[in-house]
Write an enzyme that holds these catalytic residues in place. Structure first.
Site, mmCIF file in Angstrom:
data_model
loop_
_atom_site.group_PDB
_atom_site.id
_atom_site.type_symbol
_atom_site.label_atom_id
_atom_site.label_comp_id
_atom_site.label_asym_id
_atom_site.label_seq_id
_atom_site.Cartn_x
_atom_site.Cartn_y
_atom_site.Cartn_z
ATOM 1 N N GLU A 1 131.873 41.678 23.345
ATOM 2 C CA GLU A 1 130.779 40.699 23.442
ATOM 3 C C GLU A 1 130.563 40.008 22.089
ATOM 4 O O GLU A 1 130.375 38.794 22.015
ATOM 5 C CB GLU A 1 129.466 41.382 23.851
ATOM 6 C CG GLU A 1 129.455 41.920 25.259
ATOM 7 C CD GLU A 1 128.088 42.483 25.645
ATOM 8 O OE1 GLU A 1 127.069 41.856 25.343
ATOM 9 O OE2 GLU A 1 128.048 43.567 26.262
ATOM 10 N N ASP B 1 122.695 35.485 37.222
ATOM 11 C CA ASP B 1 124.109 35.844 36.989
ATOM 12 C C ASP B 1 125.089 34.999 37.796
ATOM 13 O O ASP B 1 126.170 35.473 38.172
ATOM 14 C CB ASP B 1 124.358 37.338 37.320
ATOM 15 C CG ASP B 1 123.813 38.261 36.245
ATOM 16 O OD1 ASP B 1 123.585 37.804 35.109
ATOM 17 O OD2 ASP B 1 123.615 39.453 36.550
ATOM 18 N N GLY C 1 119.493 43.544 19.721
ATOM 19 C CA GLY C 1 119.962 42.294 19.126
ATOM 20 C C GLY C 1 121.288 42.384 18.377
ATOM 21 O O GLY C 1 121.500 41.651 17.416
ATOM 22 N N LYS D 1 114.285 39.063 30.772
ATOM 23 C CA LYS D 1 113.307 38.411 31.654
ATOM 24 C C LYS D 1 113.988 37.244 32.357
ATOM 25 O O LYS D 1 114.896 36.616 31.790
ATOM 26 C CB LYS D 1 112.132 37.867 30.824
ATOM 27 C CG LYS D 1 111.260 38.951 30.265
ATOM 28 C CD LYS D 1 110.255 39.402 31.303
ATOM 29 C CE LYS D 1 109.585 40.683 30.869
ATOM 30 N NZ LYS D 1 108.794 41.288 31.933
ATOM 31 N N LYS E 1 102.117 31.532 34.625
ATOM 32 C CA LYS E 1 103.535 31.375 34.278
ATOM 33 C C LYS E 1 103.795 29.981 33.724
ATOM 34 O O LYS E 1 104.625 29.785 32.843
ATOM 35 C CB LYS E 1 104.401 31.601 35.525
ATOM 36 C CG LYS E 1 104.575 33.061 35.852
ATOM 37 C CD LYS E 1 105.545 33.254 37.004
ATOM 38 C CE LYS E 1 105.711 34.749 37.266
ATOM 39 N NZ LYS E 1 106.390 35.031 38.518
ATOM 40 N N ASN F 1 124.113 41.420 19.556
ATOM 41 C CA ASN F 1 124.784 40.132 19.785
ATOM 42 C C ASN F 1 124.223 39.058 18.859
ATOM 43 O O ASN F 1 124.968 38.249 18.315
ATOM 44 C CB ASN F 1 124.654 39.698 21.258
ATOM 45 C CG ASN F 1 125.738 40.323 22.115
ATOM 46 O OD1 ASN F 1 126.911 39.984 21.988
ATOM 47 N ND2 ASN F 1 125.346 41.248 22.969
ATOM 48 N N HIS G 1 127.073 38.550 29.845
ATOM 49 C CA HIS G 1 126.919 39.649 30.796
ATOM 50 C C HIS G 1 128.016 40.674 30.543
ATOM 51 O O HIS G 1 129.180 40.303 30.394
ATOM 52 C CB HIS G 1 126.999 39.105 32.228
ATOM 53 C CG HIS G 1 126.711 40.144 33.250
ATOM 54 N ND1 HIS G 1 125.439 40.576 33.530
ATOM 55 C CD2 HIS G 1 127.545 40.893 34.030
ATOM 56 C CE1 HIS G 1 125.498 41.534 34.457
ATOM 57 N NE2 HIS G 1 126.759 41.740 34.765
ATOM 58 N N ASN H 1 124.385 32.663 28.924
ATOM 59 C CA ASN H 1 124.048 34.090 28.956
ATOM 60 C C ASN H 1 125.322 34.900 28.784
ATOM 61 O O ASN H 1 126.410 34.437 29.135
ATOM 62 C CB ASN H 1 123.407 34.427 30.311
ATOM 63 C CG ASN H 1 123.015 35.885 30.418
ATOM 64 O OD1 ASN H 1 122.413 36.453 29.495
ATOM 65 N ND2 ASN H 1 123.365 36.525 31.524
HETATM 66 C C1 GAR Z 1 124.377 43.397 25.984
HETATM 67 O O1 GAR Z 1 125.340 44.316 26.397
HETATM 68 C C2 GAR Z 1 124.264 42.259 26.976
HETATM 69 O O2 GAR Z 1 125.488 41.888 27.550
HETATM 70 C C3 GAR Z 1 123.363 42.876 27.998
HETATM 71 O O3 GAR Z 1 122.388 43.542 27.234
HETATM 72 C C4 GAR Z 1 122.981 44.002 26.018
HETATM 73 C C5 GAR Z 1 122.120 43.533 24.863
HETATM 74 O O4 GAR Z 1 122.589 44.108 23.666
HETATM 75 N N1 GAR Z 1 122.795 41.866 28.865
HETATM 76 C C6 GAR Z 1 122.624 42.053 30.163
HETATM 77 O O5 GAR Z 1 122.873 43.101 30.723
HETATM 78 C C7 GAR Z 1 122.077 40.854 30.895
HETATM 79 N N2 GAR Z 1 122.258 40.994 32.308
HETATM 80 P P1 GAR Z 1 122.090 43.585 22.243
HETATM 81 O O6 GAR Z 1 120.569 43.511 22.284
HETATM 82 O O7 GAR Z 1 122.568 44.640 21.292
HETATM 83 O O8 GAR Z 1 122.703 42.243 21.988
#
Ligand code: GAR
Length: 208
Positions: free
Chosen positions: A181, A152, A14, A93, A67, A16, A111, A109
């Protein structure tokens, strides 16, 4: 300015989420995180939410017989919190078409690469950076995009480049990309808060 109401969905550390919390608390982002939802009860993202007095919810498919029941519960939480924008931040997920459709053009999202490259099945977390290095490209980056029913694939909102250095390992690259990010996600959320996002077909236009 009106505060945009966010739900953040996260599966892991987490960072981000933390960057968004910090931007809001510094007064630089006009938003309010109403709820943090994780499929993983041990996700540190939930702990981060609690530390900042944000409602945290553990919601996993495993808790429901079908689901559909999971979808109903998730939609109920989003609705009762009057969520304007669903923010996927390392949520590992795949959400059902029903949930995605309910938040069409209101779910985003992040990426860790420049889509449409290095996306799709299996492309998450460190796997993305491994593939980037293996391919020999000199530039990677970050993409924030709308979520549609194809993984994506949704319309791109903003992207930022990150150079790939000869000395990079997947881990060192991941670290540099992650820093970008943290800047870019709040920037994208800010565009929604300021109502600057216009979607036409598969393109996002940013109003001046
Ligand atoms: C981040 O780098 C995000 O871009 C990636 O997971 C990480 C989560 O980091 N997401 C993906 O790869 C989605 N396809 P965080 O939990 O520290 O925010």
């Amino acid at each position: 300015m009106k505060k945009i109401k966010l739900a953040v969905l996260a599966s892991g550390g987490g960072t981000n989420l933390q960057a968004i919390i910090d931007k809001i608390e510094s007064g630089k982002l006009s938003a309010e995180i109403r709820v943090v939802i994780s499929n993983n009860s041990k996700a540190f993202a939930l702990e981060r939410a609690r530390k900042h007095n944000i409602k945290d919810v553990h919601l996993s498919h495993k808790m429901f017989e079908t689901k559909d029941k999971f979808d109903e519960k998730l939609l109920e939480i989003l609705k009762e919190n009057k969520i304007d924008l669903v923010v996927l931040a390392g949520y590992m997920k795949i959400l059902s078409p029903k949930v995605i459709r309910a938040y069409k053009n209101r779910m985003i999202n992040i990426h860790p690469a420049l889509l449409p490259h290095f996306g799709g099945t299996g492309m998450y977390g460190i796997h993305v950076h491994e593939a980037v290095i293996k391919s020999g490209v000199k530039v990677t980056g970050v993409t924030v995009h709308l979520v549609d029913e194809i993984y994506d694939h949704g319309a791109i909102i903003i992207q930022k480049c990150v150079p790939v250095e000869d000395s990079d390992t997947p881990e060192s690259l991941a670290e540099r990309v992650l820093k970008v990010e943290h800047q870019l996600y709040s920037e994208a959320i800010g565009l929604f808060a300021e109502e600057k996002i216009e979607v036409k077909g598969n393109r996002v236009y940013i109003k001046k």
